[in-house]
Design an enzyme around this catalytic site. Structure first.
Site, PDB file in Angstrom:
ATOM      1  CB  SER A  89      -0.932   0.021   1.220  1.00 33.43           C
ATOM      2  OG  SER A  89      -0.192   0.019   2.425  1.00 33.43           O
TER       3      SER A  89
ATOM      4  CG  ASP B  83      -3.750   5.945   6.360  1.00 32.72           C
ATOM      5  OD1 ASP B  83      -2.562   5.751   6.698  1.00 32.72           O
ATOM      6  OD2 ASP B  83      -4.249   5.415   5.340  1.00 32.72           O
TER       7      ASP B  83
ATOM      8  CG  HIS C 279      -0.523   4.358   4.255  1.00 32.88           C
ATOM      9  ND1 HIS C 279      -1.735   3.851   4.688  1.00 32.88           N
ATOM     10  CD2 HIS C 279       0.113   3.350   3.634  1.00 32.88           C
ATOM     11  CE1 HIS C 279      -1.822   2.567   4.330  1.00 32.88           C
ATOM     12  NE2 HIS C 279      -0.713   2.245   3.692  1.00 32.88           N
TER      13      HIS C 279
END
Length: 368
Positions: free
Chosen positions: A39, A329, A332
């Site tokens: 991600s 978040d 990240h």
């Protein structure tokens, strides 16, 4: 120490590189860029998959030029985007995007998929994601499509001359080994044994990537896993970084550096460049104000302690100014923090970029 990091700065990873540059006659052509991993670098492949690991709803993308979610786990641009900007290339499209065809293939492609790890059993809770063997299968398919577009000889030169980024490792700890107090992997291995097992499997991945034609690969490991908001929220009692996860990263990262050196010896060239993101990130986290952040503990978007519980959604707490937060978040970095990471990749000194930084790599390749 801080002055060094301001020149270099942060990453949620260790990074490594693989390349033999294109011939001088082709030096003027834009360099292709390929992206693999999780991600931290997924630009939207998971939008096309039946998975819970998605970033396709607001407020993701709030600071992207369109102000809409793109599948990037960021408030705006992600790490590959910023690298593309610095090397003068278009952003790479997700390989699963229907827009990736024709001349766009020459720019490169992003094969990354949020939730994956080095191991195939990492991220099983996210259901359908592109594990590394699948990303490589798609890379082979990409090369066939590229050959049909420009011919096999030119396609091979494009792949050999490309810059490659691969980001793996964090999920194997956070979403596998430490996902529950007694996970299957934690019953099978000690942290030290698990780290060595991961490195042996990562080595196989890098060797396969080399076999597929990659010749300059940024290979990332893990940053300070115990310091991200999700772990502070779930495992920290006083806001300090979680010792067990920090120790795991400190065991794993030096092993990754040594592994890249060993692979370089095997291929007889400085194909892999290790980037010690743990050092960069810890300087950043311990002195956030030095880099213009008000906090490195609280996520901009989230809920619960440190905004680190659950996922970022339209119902989450949302900070009004993303530029003063280190984390977007629970996992990240913000777009601005990622800019510091890219600074480190391009300008890092030998203690964080071994054997050379990306600026040196680009200069060397331009002379081949």
């Amino acid at each position: 120490m801080i002055m060094r990091v301001q020149q270099v700065v942060m990453a949620t990873m260790v990074v490594t590189i693989v390349v033999f540059g294109p011939k001088r006659a082709e030096a003027a052509a834009p360099r292709a860029f390929f992206v693999f991993g999780d991600s931290l670098v997924d630009s939207g492949n998971n939008n096309y998959l039946p998975t819970t690991a998605r970033a396709d709803s607001r407020p993701y993308g709030i600071d992207y030029p369109t102000h809409r979610p793109t599948g990037r786990f960021s408030n705006g641009f992600n790490l590959p985007d910023i690298i593309s900007q610095r090397i003068g290339s278009e952003p790479t499209l997700p390989y699963l995007s229907p827009e990736l065809n024709g001349p766009k293939l020459l720019v490169g492609a992003n094969f990354a998929s949020a939730g994956i790890g080095i191991l195939n059993d990492t991220g099983v809770q996210f259901v359908r994601i592109l594990r590394m063997y699948e990303q490589f299968e798609l890379f082979e398919e990409y090369q066939e499509r590229l050959s049909a577009e420009v011919g096999s000889e030119r396609a091979k030169k494009i792949v050999n001359g490309a810059l490659v980024l691969i980001t793996l490792g964090g999920n194997d700890f956070v979403n596998n080994y430490f996902v529950t107090p007694f996970s299957p992997r934690s019953r099978q291995f000690t942290v030290s044994q698990f780290s060595r097992y991961l490195i042996s499997e990562y080595s196989k991945i890098l060797q396969r990537l080399y076999e597929l034609g990659a010749r300059r690969v940024l290979v990332s490991g893990t940053g300070p896993l115990g310091c991200v908001p999700s772990q502070l929220a779930s495992k920290s009692t006083n806001g300090d970084c979680v010792p067990e996860l920090q120790q795991a990263a400190q065991i794993y990262n030096p092993l990754l550096v040594q592994m890249t050196k060993d692979l370089n010896s095997q291929v007889g060239s400085d194909v892999f460049v290790a980037v010690n993101a743990f050092i960069m990130n810890m300087d950043f986290i311990t002195k956030p104000q030095t880099f213009g952040f008000v906090t490195s503990k609280v996520a901009c978007c989230g809920q619960g302690r440190y905004n680190g519980i659950g996922t970022c959604t339209s119902l989450s707490n949302l900070c009004p100014n993303r530029d003063i937060y280190a984390f977007w978040d629970a996992f990240h970095p913000t777009q601005r923090a990622l800019g510091f990471i890219v600074d480190a990749i391009f300008s890092g000194t030998n203690d964080v970029m071994s054997p050379m930084n990306l600026t040196t790599v680009m200069a060397l390749d331009s002379n081949i």
